[in-house]
Scaffold this active site. Structure first.
Site, PDB file in Angstrom:
ATOM      1  N   GLU A 441       0.819  -1.220   0.000  1.00 44.05           N
ATOM      2  CA  GLU A 441       0.000   0.000   0.000  1.00 44.05           C
ATOM      3  C   GLU A 441       0.850   1.266   0.000  1.00 44.05           C
ATOM      4  O   GLU A 441       0.529   2.246   0.658  1.00 44.05           O
ATOM      5  CB  GLU A 441      -0.982   0.013   1.178  1.00 44.05           C
ATOM      6  CG  GLU A 441      -2.232  -0.772   0.922  1.00 44.05           C
ATOM      7  CD  GLU A 441      -2.810  -0.539  -0.457  1.00 44.05           C
ATOM      8  OE1 GLU A 441      -2.800   0.614  -0.915  1.00 44.05           O
ATOM      9  OE2 GLU A 441      -3.234  -1.507  -1.088  1.00 44.05           O
TER      10      GLU A 441
HETATM   11  C1  FAD Z   1       3.099  -9.507   0.561  1.00 43.49           C
HETATM   12  C2  FAD Z   1       2.753  -8.445  -0.443  1.00 43.49           C
HETATM   13  C3  FAD Z   1       1.424  -8.268  -0.782  1.00 43.49           C
HETATM   14  C4  FAD Z   1       1.086  -7.348  -1.787  1.00 43.49           C
HETATM   15  N1  FAD Z   1      -0.219  -7.243  -2.203  1.00 43.49           N
HETATM   16  C5  FAD Z   1      -0.491  -6.520  -3.318  1.00 43.49           C
HETATM   17  C6  FAD Z   1      -1.799  -6.554  -3.902  1.00 43.49           C
HETATM   18  O1  FAD Z   1      -2.715  -7.205  -3.396  1.00 43.49           O
HETATM   19  N2  FAD Z   1      -2.008  -5.842  -5.045  1.00 43.49           N
HETATM   20  C7  FAD Z   1      -1.036  -5.112  -5.631  1.00 43.49           C
HETATM   21  O2  FAD Z   1      -1.290  -4.503  -6.659  1.00 43.49           O
HETATM   22  N3  FAD Z   1       0.218  -5.057  -5.093  1.00 43.49           N
HETATM   23  C8  FAD Z   1       0.500  -5.745  -3.961  1.00 43.49           C
HETATM   24  N4  FAD Z   1       1.766  -5.716  -3.418  1.00 43.49           N
HETATM   25  C9  FAD Z   1       2.791  -4.911  -4.069  1.00 43.49           C
HETATM   26  C10 FAD Z   1       3.224  -3.744  -3.225  1.00 43.49           C
HETATM   27  O3  FAD Z   1       2.235  -2.756  -3.205  1.00 43.49           O
HETATM   28  C11 FAD Z   1       4.564  -3.281  -3.817  1.00 43.49           C
HETATM   29  O4  FAD Z   1       5.521  -4.246  -3.430  1.00 43.49           O
HETATM   30  C12 FAD Z   1       4.965  -1.911  -3.330  1.00 43.49           C
HETATM   31  O5  FAD Z   1       4.107  -0.944  -3.853  1.00 43.49           O
HETATM   32  C13 FAD Z   1       6.401  -1.570  -3.725  1.00 43.49           C
HETATM   33  O6  FAD Z   1       6.627  -1.850  -5.060  1.00 43.49           O
HETATM   34  P1  FAD Z   1       7.922  -2.724  -5.479  1.00 43.49           P
HETATM   35  O7  FAD Z   1       7.891  -3.963  -4.683  1.00 43.49           O
HETATM   36  O8  FAD Z   1       7.924  -2.832  -6.951  1.00 43.49           O
HETATM   37  O9  FAD Z   1       9.135  -1.875  -4.990  1.00 43.49           O
HETATM   38  P2  FAD Z   1       9.791  -0.633  -5.742  1.00 43.49           P
HETATM   39  O10 FAD Z   1       8.729   0.267  -6.258  1.00 43.49           O
HETATM   40  O11 FAD Z   1      10.815  -1.115  -6.680  1.00 43.49           O
HETATM   41  O12 FAD Z   1      10.496   0.083  -4.520  1.00 43.49           O
HETATM   42  C14 FAD Z   1      11.724  -0.388  -3.920  1.00 43.49           C
HETATM   43  C15 FAD Z   1      12.276   0.695  -3.025  1.00 43.49           C
HETATM   44  O13 FAD Z   1      12.522   1.865  -3.785  1.00 43.49           O
HETATM   45  C16 FAD Z   1      11.852   2.986  -3.243  1.00 43.49           C
HETATM   46  N5  FAD Z   1      11.363   3.822  -4.322  1.00 43.49           N
HETATM   47  C17 FAD Z   1      10.602   3.446  -5.377  1.00 43.49           C
HETATM   48  N6  FAD Z   1      10.338   4.500  -6.155  1.00 43.49           N
HETATM   49  C18 FAD Z   1      10.945   5.574  -5.611  1.00 43.49           C
HETATM   50  C19 FAD Z   1      11.015   6.953  -5.933  1.00 43.49           C
HETATM   51  N7  FAD Z   1      10.381   7.456  -6.995  1.00 43.49           N
HETATM   52  N8  FAD Z   1      11.708   7.761  -5.113  1.00 43.49           N
HETATM   53  C20 FAD Z   1      12.319   7.277  -4.018  1.00 43.49           C
HETATM   54  N9  FAD Z   1      12.294   5.981  -3.656  1.00 43.49           N
HETATM   55  C21 FAD Z   1      11.597   5.141  -4.429  1.00 43.49           C
HETATM   56  C22 FAD Z   1      10.709   2.401  -2.412  1.00 43.49           C
HETATM   57  O14 FAD Z   1      10.319   3.286  -1.370  1.00 43.49           O
HETATM   58  C23 FAD Z   1      11.329   1.113  -1.907  1.00 43.49           C
HETATM   59  O15 FAD Z   1      12.055   1.361  -0.738  1.00 43.49           O
HETATM   60  C24 FAD Z   1       2.106  -6.581  -2.385  1.00 43.49           C
HETATM   61  C25 FAD Z   1       3.429  -6.735  -1.998  1.00 43.49           C
HETATM   62  C26 FAD Z   1       3.754  -7.667  -1.047  1.00 43.49           C
HETATM   63  C27 FAD Z   1       5.194  -7.845  -0.668  1.00 43.49           C
END
Ligand code: FAD
Length: 598
Positions: A441
C-alpha cells in the site's frame, strides 16, 4: 493466553474518544443503536477468538501450495472465510437497499480489528474483498453490480486489487498491462500482475480482480490508465457461473510473514485475452483506484496497530509471570526474585509498546471517523473539512503505525528475551507479519514523497493549515486544564519548527524538487510523531475527563492512559528536535552520494 486486544481500550476509543454514539443522530443510522454496535463488536471478538486465532500459527507454518492446477490451503482458512461471510461482515457497511446493515465505518473498523489481531493471513481475504466491492459499488454499471456485487457481499466471490506488475510497483503510472476494446463493449486484457494478494485461492468459486490497465494506443502515464473488473470465471446474465476467463495463476510467492494470504503472479490473456469490463471512466483508472488504495491504507495502518497491540498483550502477560533477578535496591539474595514487569527497563519497553500500539489504534480509528464524517456528517463544511484532513493524514495513518508497529513487535521479542526469539512463542511470527506493513500500500518512501510533495501543499496549504488549527485548539483546551497543562507545553517548540521547515521545504519544491524531497522520509517521520503526540494529548483529555468519577479497574485504565500520554510527550516527542535541525539544513549528503562511492 491473554486477550487478542484490550477490549476496554476499544470501548474507550469508540465511545469516549470518538463518541460513536453521536452517530446515531444521523439519518443513515436512525435504525441502529448502541446495542447493535456492541453486538457487532462482540460477534467480531468471539469469532476472531474461536475461528481465526486458533489456526494463526498453523497457517503460518503451512503456506498455501500450488500444484500447477489448483491452490491447496489449510481447511481452517475456508472455515474462517465462511463464518465471516455468514455473519454478514463483508457487506455490513453497505446501504440497506444494497443488502447491507448500514453499519458505520468506524464501528466496523473496530470489529475488523479483532480479526486483524487474530490472524493477518486469514483475514487478508476479507479485507481485500470489502475494498474491491466498494470500488464496484462506486464505479460499476447497474448490469455489473447485478452480476458481481451480491456474491461479493455474501462470500461466494472474493476480490483483489491488481495493480503491481513485475516491472512496476511504486510507479503505477508506468504499468504495461494492455486493454483492447471489443465490439460488445467489453475489453480484452493482456499482461502480468505480481504480488496480487488473494489472486488465487481455494475459498470461493470466483475471484473478482480489480485491474489497472492501459488502453492500446492511449496516452502515456496516468492519463492512459483505466480500471477494469476481470473475473476469474465469467458470470452469465442469470448470475450462474459461465466459462473460465483467460486469467491464469503463474505461481505463488513465498513470504517472510502474512503467509496465510496467497501472494500470486497472475497472467492475463495468455490465450485469447481475458475478458474485462470497464469501471467508471476511461483514463480515470488510477484516480478511481485511489478509493480502494486510500481505504486500504487506513486498513494497513489498522493491521499494524493490531499486530503491535497483540504483541504488547503477549509481552505484558509474559512479563507479569516470569520472575527474574531483583531490583537494584534489593541486596537480599534469599528473597524471591522480582517479576520482569517490576524492572524499570522492562516497564520502559512495555510503555513504549503501549504508546505505539494504542496510539496507532487511536490514530487509525480517528481516520475512520473522518471517513465517516466525510460521507455522513450533516454539515457540508464539516464533510469538506473531514475529507481534507483525511487526505493530508492518510500517508501518516498508513506509515506511522507500520513503522512503529515494527518497533513495538521488536520490543515484544526483547521483553521476552530468548523466548521472544523462538518459534514456540507468537511474537516471532507477529514480527514477521508486521514487516510487510511498511512495504505494501505504498512504501514508507513513497508516502514521504506524497506528504511533502503533494499533501502539505495542496489547495495552497489548506489541509496543513486545518491540521495546525485542530492541534492548536487541543493545546488551548489542555492549557486550561491544570492537570494537563504541563503536557501541552511539549508542543509549541516542535510545532513552530515544523511550520518553519514546512515553509522552507515547500518553497524549494518548484526550484529544486530533488533537494526539497531528498529527506521526505525524515519529514514524514517528524510529522507522524507530532500527529501521534497530538492524538495522545487528545486521549489524555478523554481519560482525564472520565477518571474523576472512575471506580475499580477503570481507575487503573485511565491512569495508564495518562501515563502513556506523558511518556509519549516527554520521551518521544522531543526526538523531533534533531530531525527538524537536519531538515532545516536541507542536508544533501544522501542526495550527493554517488553510486560508485558505495
Ligand atoms: C506480501 C505483499 C502483498 C502485496 N499485495 C499486493 C496486492 O494485493 N495488489 C497489488 O497490486 N500489489 C500488492 N503488493 C505490491 C506492493 O504494493 C509493492 O511491493 C509496493 O508498492 C512496492 O513496489 P515494489 O515492490 O515494486 O518496490 P519498488 O517500487 O521497486 O520500490 C523499492 C524501493 O525503492 C523505493 N522507491 C521506489 N520508487 C521511488 C522513488 N520514486 N523515489 C524514491 N524511492 C523510491 C521504495 O520506497 C522502496 O524502498 C504486495 C506486496 C507484497 C510484498
Amino acid at each position: 493466553m491473554p486477550a487478542l486486544l484490550n477490549e476496554r481500550d476499544l470501548q474507550f476509543l469508540l465511545y469516549e474518544f470518538l463518541d460513536a454514539e453521536a452517530l446515531l443522530a444521523r439519518p443513515r443510522y436512525a435504525d441502529c443503536s448502541r446495542e447493535v454496535f456492541d453486538a457487532t463488536l462482540e460477534t467480531g471478538r468471539q469469532m476472531a477468538e474461536e475461528v481465526f486465532a486458533p489456526h494463526n500459527a498453523k497457517g503460518d507454518a503451512n503456506e498455501p501450495r500450488f500444484d500447477g492446477g489448483r491452490v491447496h490451503m489449510i481447511p481452517e482458512t475456508k472455515a474462517a472465510w465462511d463464518a465471516f461471510a455468514e455473519a454478514g461482515f463483508l457487506s455490513a457497511h453497505w446501504d440497506a437497499d444494497e443488502g447491507g446493515l448500514q453499519m458505520p465505518e468506524v464501528v466496523l473498523r473496530v470489529a475488523m480489528a479483532w480479526f486483524q489481531a487474530a490472524n493477518a493471513g486469514s483475514s487478508g481475504y476479507t479485507f481485500l474483498t470489502m475494498g474491491a466491492a466498494n470500488l464496484l459499488r462506486s464505479f460499476g454499471s447497474d448490469a455489473l453490480k447485478a452480476r458481481y456485487l451480491a456474491p461479493m457481499g455474501d462470500g461466494r466471490f472474493s476480490g483483489t486489487m491488481a495493480l503491481t506488475e513485475p516491472g512496476q510497483g511504486s510507479a503505477l503510472a508506468d504499468i504495461r498491462t494492455m486493454a483492447e476494446p471489443r465490439a460488445d463493449g467489453s475489453y480484452r486484457i493482456f499482461g502480468q500482475k505480481m504480488f496480487i494478494s488473494g489472486g488465487d485461492q481455494s475459498l470461493t468459486g470466483n475471484i473478482v480482480h480489480m485491474v489497472l490497465a492501459r488502453i492500446k494506443g492511449g496516452p502515456p502515464g496516468a492519463k492512459g490508465i483505466s480500471l477494469f473488473l476481470v473475473p476469474k470465471v465469467l458470470v452469465n446474465e442469470d448470475g450462474s457461473l459461465g466459462e473460465r476467463n483467460d486469467v491464469a495463476l503463474a505461481g505463488l510467492l513465498h513470504k517472510m510473514g502474512w503467509r496465510g494470504t496467497t501472494s500470486t503472479v497472475l497472467s492475463f490473456g495468455e490465450k485469447r485475452g481475458a475478458v474485462g469490463y470497464l469501471l467508471g471512466e476511461l483514463g480515470k483508472g488510477l484516480s478511481q483506484m485511489f478509493q480502494m488504495m486510500n481505504e486500504a491504507r487506513i486498513g494497513v495502518g489498522l493491521y499494524a496497530a493490531c499486530i503491535a497491540s497483540r504483541g504488547h498483550q503477549l509481552a505484558l502477560d509474559y512479563a507479569r509471570q516470569r520472575p527474574q533477578g531483583r531490583l537494584p535496591s534489593n541486596k537480599d539474595v534469599s528473597s524471591p526474585q522480582a517479576l520482569l514487569v517490576e524492572h524499570a527497563d522492562i516497564r520502559r519497553m512495555l510503555l513504549a509498546q503501549k504508546a505505539y500500539s494504542e496510539g496507532a489504534l487511536a490514530l487509525c480509528l480517528y481516520a475512520s471517523s473522518l471517513f465517516e464524517d466525510q460521507h455522513t456528517h450533516p454539515e457540508p463544511q464539516a464533510r469538506r473539512d473531514a475529507a481534507l484532513l483525511l487526505d493530508l493524514l492518510t500517508p501518516v495513518v498508513k506509515s506511522w503505525p507500520a513503522k512503529y508497529g515494527c518497533v513495538a513487535n521488536d520490543l515484544a521479542i526483547q521483553i521476552m528475551g530468548g523466548s521472544g526469539y523462538i518459534r514456540e512463542y507468537l511474537p516471532e511470527q507477529l514480527y514477521r507479519d508486521q514487516r510487510l506493513n511498511p512495504i505494501h500500500e505504498g512504501t514508507e518512501g513513497i508516502h514521504g514523497l506524497d506528504l511533502l510533495g503533494r499533501k502539505v501543499v495542496m489547495q495552497s496549504g489548506a489541509a496543513y493549515l486545518l491540521f495546525r488549527a485542530r492541534v492548536n485548539a487541543t493545546i488551548a483546551e489542555t492549557r486550561n486544564n491544570e492537570r494537563l497543562a504541563e503536557l501541552a507545553e511539549g508542543f509549541p517548540a516542535p510545532l513552530s519548527r515544523l511550520d518553519e521547515v514546512t515553509s522552507q521545504l515547500t518553497a524549494l519544491l518548484a526550484a529544486d524538487p530533488d533537494r526539497a524531497l531528498a529527506n521526505a522520509t525524515v519529514y514524514l517521520d517528524v510529522f507522524g510523531r507530532i500527529v501521534a503526540a497530538w492524538i495522545w494529548l487528545r486521549l489524555a483529555q478523554a481519560a482525564d475527563a472520565a477518571s474523576e468519577s472512575a471506580t475499580g479497574a477503570d481507575r487503573a485504565f485511565y491512569a495508564g492512559k495518562l501515563q502513556a500520554a506523558r511518556y509519549f510527550i516527554v520521551w518521544e516527542l522531543p526526538a523531533t528536535a534533531p530531525q527538524l535541525d537536519l531538515l532545516a539544513a536541507v542536508d544533501a549528503i544522501p542526495l550527493e552520494m554517488r553510486d560508485e562511492w558505495f
